[in-house]
Structures are given as C-alpha cells and as structure tokens.
Design a protein around this motif. Sequence first.
Motif, PDB file in Angstrom:
ATOM      1  N   ALA A  80       0.746  -1.236  -0.094  1.00 48.77           N
ATOM      2  CA  ALA A  80      -0.012  -0.062  -0.080  1.00 48.77           C
ATOM      3  C   ALA A  80       0.875   1.305  -0.073  1.00 48.77           C
ATOM      4  N   LEU A  81       2.077   1.244   0.641  1.00 47.44           N
ATOM      5  CA  LEU A  81       2.828   2.366   0.745  1.00 47.44           C
ATOM      6  C   LEU A  81       3.424   2.616  -0.458  1.00 47.44           C
ATOM      7  N   GLU A  82       3.920   1.579  -1.274  1.00 43.69           N
ATOM      8  CA  GLU A  82       4.508   1.621  -2.604  1.00 43.69           C
ATOM      9  C   GLU A  82       3.499   2.208  -3.622  1.00 43.69           C
ATOM     10  N   ALA A  83       2.260   1.671  -3.575  1.00 45.08           N
ATOM     11  CA  ALA A  83       1.297   2.105  -4.515  1.00 45.08           C
ATOM     12  C   ALA A  83       0.975   3.794  -4.267  1.00 45.08           C
ATOM     13  N   ALA A  84       0.866   4.043  -2.948  1.00 44.88           N
ATOM     14  CA  ALA A  84       0.323   5.514  -2.617  1.00 44.88           C
ATOM     15  C   ALA A  84       1.640   6.399  -3.185  1.00 44.88           C
ATOM     16  N   LEU A  85       2.721   6.074  -3.048  1.00 48.06           N
ATOM     17  CA  LEU A  85       3.899   6.944  -3.524  1.00 48.06           C
ATOM     18  C   LEU A  85       4.352   6.813  -5.084  1.00 48.06           C
ATOM     19  N   ALA A  86       3.843   5.911  -5.788  1.00 48.30           N
ATOM     20  CA  ALA A  86       4.209   5.765  -6.992  1.00 48.30           C
ATOM     21  C   ALA A  86       4.084   6.963  -8.174  1.00 48.30           C
ATOM     22  N   ASP A  87       3.371   7.877  -7.802  1.00 49.07           N
ATOM     23  CA  ASP A  87       2.817   8.878  -8.941  1.00 49.07           C
ATOM     24  C   ASP A  87       3.977  10.103  -8.813  1.00 49.07           C
ATOM     25  N   GLY A  88       4.839   9.927  -7.857  1.00 51.88           N
ATOM     26  CA  GLY A  88       5.639  11.138  -7.243  1.00 51.88           C
ATOM     27  C   GLY A  88       5.158  12.347  -6.926  1.00 51.88           C
ATOM     28  N   GLU A  89       3.975  12.291  -6.256  1.00 51.94           N
ATOM     29  CA  GLU A  89       3.120  13.615  -5.685  1.00 51.94           C
ATOM     30  C   GLU A  89       3.308  13.824  -4.229  1.00 51.94           C
ATOM     31  N   VAL A  90       3.845  12.864  -3.540  1.00 50.01           N
ATOM     32  CA  VAL A  90       3.807  12.935  -2.130  1.00 50.01           C
ATOM     33  C   VAL A  90       5.154  13.582  -1.558  1.00 50.01           C
TER      34      VAL A  90
END
Length: 452
Positions: A209-219
Amino acid sequence: MSTRHGIDWNKAQALFKAERETFAAQRRRSRELSRQAAEHLAFGVPLHWMNDWSTPFSLYVDRAKGARFRDVDGFDYTDFCLGDTGAMFGHAPAPVARALTEQGTKGLTAMLPSEDAVWVSRELARRFGLPFWQFAMTATDANRFVLRWARAATGRSKVLVFNGCYHGTVDDVFVDLVDGRPRQRDSLLGQVYDLTQHTRVVEFNHLEALEAALADGEVACVLAEPAMTNIGMVLPEPGYWEAAQAIIRRHGTLLVIDETHTISTGPGGYTRAHGLAPDAFVLGKPIGGGVPCAVYGFSAELAERVQAAKRNAPPGHSGVGTTLTANLLAMAAMRATLAEVMTEAAYAHMFALAERLAEGLRSVIERRGVPWCVTQVGARTEFQFSPAPPRNGSEAECILDSELEHVIHLYLLNRGLLITPFHNMILVCPDTTASDVDRLIAAFDEVLAAIV
C-alpha cells in the motif's frame, strides 16, 4: 452472563458504579472546584479533553514531584500517566526546576537567541544524528512546520500518514481509512475543505500500500511515528522500516519521524536505537521536562533545500514560527533536560522497571485467563484487549473499549494509581520504584479478579 473481552460485563458495570460513588464521596474539594469551574470554563475544564477521564468530575492537582502527585483533597498518587509523556522523566525534575528559577530572574522571552540555543542545537545533532535544527512550542507546531518545509522543498503538495495516526492537531493528519477508502475524520470540528485532496493514508506495516500510494511522485513526505502509540500501540513488523525507507527514497519522498512518544525507546529515540535515517525528526512534550517546547531537525541535504526555499521566496511571513518559539525559558529547560535528565542512567532504570511491569501484567493476564496481550516500547507499556498485538490502525481501533478502560482506570485511581486515560498506556520515570510497579501489578490483578 454478558461477556466482553473475556470479562463479565455486568460485574464490570456494577464495579464502575461503586468506584464512581467512592471517588465522589472522598473528593469534596475537587467536586467543589469542578462546580466553580463550570461557571466560567467552557465544558467545565480548561480544555475539553480533560473530561475524557473516568472520573465523575475533574480531579484537581495540588502538587506534583517525581513519580507522585497530591490532589487538593490530600490524596497521594503514583503517576504512571506522567502527563501523557509530557512529564516522562518525572514531575519538576530538579535540574529543570533550578534552570527555570535561574532563568526566571534573567528574562523569559526576547525574540532573540540565548547561549543555550547553541548548546541545545549541538546536543540535538549529537544525540539524534541530524545536523540542523529549529524549534517550536509544541509537537503539533513542529509537525505543521515540517510539513510546510517539506512541501516547499519538494514542490509537491501531498503528504502521507498511517491509518489511526496522531501527530497533534495538524489538520492534514485527520484522515482515516474507512472500508479501505480515505475519509476525513468525522470528529474533526470546523474543517472547511476536503483533507483527502492533499492527504493520503495507508495501513501501517503494509508495504504494498505504501508503494502504491507513493508511485505517482506527488507525495512530499511520509509523516510517521516509528511505532504507533495513540490508537493503542502498534509495533513495526521485523524488516518493515528497512523496506519502507527504501520505498520512500525510491520515490523521492521525504521521511519525517515523529518521536514525541517513542522517545521512550532511548536517549536517541527509536531512530537511533533501530538505525532509521529520516530526513526530518520531530520531538515535543518531554524535551523541556514539562515546559511547552518542541524541536525538529533536518538532514544536511534537506536543510539545504529548506534554506534555499526560504531565500528564494518573496519577502513576508513564511507561515512557520510563533513569537514565543525558542523563548529564553524554554531553551533553559531544554538544556537542563538534555544535559541532566534524559541520561543513559535514567533510561536504564526506566527500562528495567518497564520490563518488570510488562512481565507482571502478562502474568496476571495469564493467571486470570483473559484474551489480552502486553506491548512495550522501552519505558512505555500497554495492555491491550486482544490475544496478540494489533498490526495496523484498523486492528488497533477494533479492540479499543473506552468503557472497559474506564472501569479499570477508575479502580486504579481510587487506589492511588494513575494511568493514561486514552487506551491503557503506562509510563515509568526515573523516580518510579520497583514497589510502585509491584503495587500497580497487584491492583491490576485485583480489578481483574473482580470482573472476570
């Protein structure tokens, strides 16, 4: 028979009623002060959450020193709450009291630094491993400021938190997972925009879940306690932080570690004890021995980006800082705390007693046959209403039972033992003794005997 978490709920309710009557009959001065307070204090208390205790009216403190305090009716208590970590090293530590007395005659606040600021910054760098530091009045402020710096440094707008987290009253963190979807916390008052636009939330210990939430580079950053402490303790699974840090770095996201509670792990916090490498580090409550103050540190690389962001911004208020931040009194308190209170010897004493407490609680739980467990982070211990410790915020929330907590907490309070009113957190301090711990274990055994 009505059962709940392995106890007889009818017995528990009867016991709670009797304990409330005992409390009210014995504390006439506290009851009168509560009556007077209702005339001019909203909710009848200085802050509304002071009503969250198990008592029928507020317990008023007369004096507090070390591991003990006395109420206005003359009853003495051993304090295992310790201001919910604000007094983690005991009430009114002598070195801090001396520093406050001396500084009080030399000035309280000036909007200018004192020599103490230089000493404190050097000690923070040595102790926690981050080279650059700034100050705040509370951990809430420190977290709010770090989020602002992280967004300015990265040019990203979003932050990520873990479900069930607590980082003070920073608006951005009041987002939960409900049926797997992010939702602004229902209890948040006066919020006028949708926090889920800029806050992402995932379960602790869930790497995918952490990987998926950060994947778009917007965090911009992940804001986290290294072990969750405010929804009941949730410890990281083996290898979690090593893998999580690699994911966070890979996506160009900053890691902010909030150690306001997990400083119970050791003189350098959980970060130094377990080899974490955050970009920013926050510590509030106990850093000034009970005086309101907080600190936050930056890695060298982040400090450079932060300072560049400030230099390149237009003139005017940055939105970071308050007038009383780093006041002379707070700096003196922090210097005394770091130099003479938060010592290796103090932690060694606290660790030994916390281990004694944890083992004693486990023994009682096993003997009484209730399906509970005990979790520990250094000097911080907690019994939880489940056979095994929760692995994430959702599991931790499911086992919370404020009504059962109140039964146990009030029984202990009426026997001169105070623990934290939120879940079942217990702290020991350098002034706590083995006999204090043994008395708490015995009273815990007595209350279970009465309700199982």
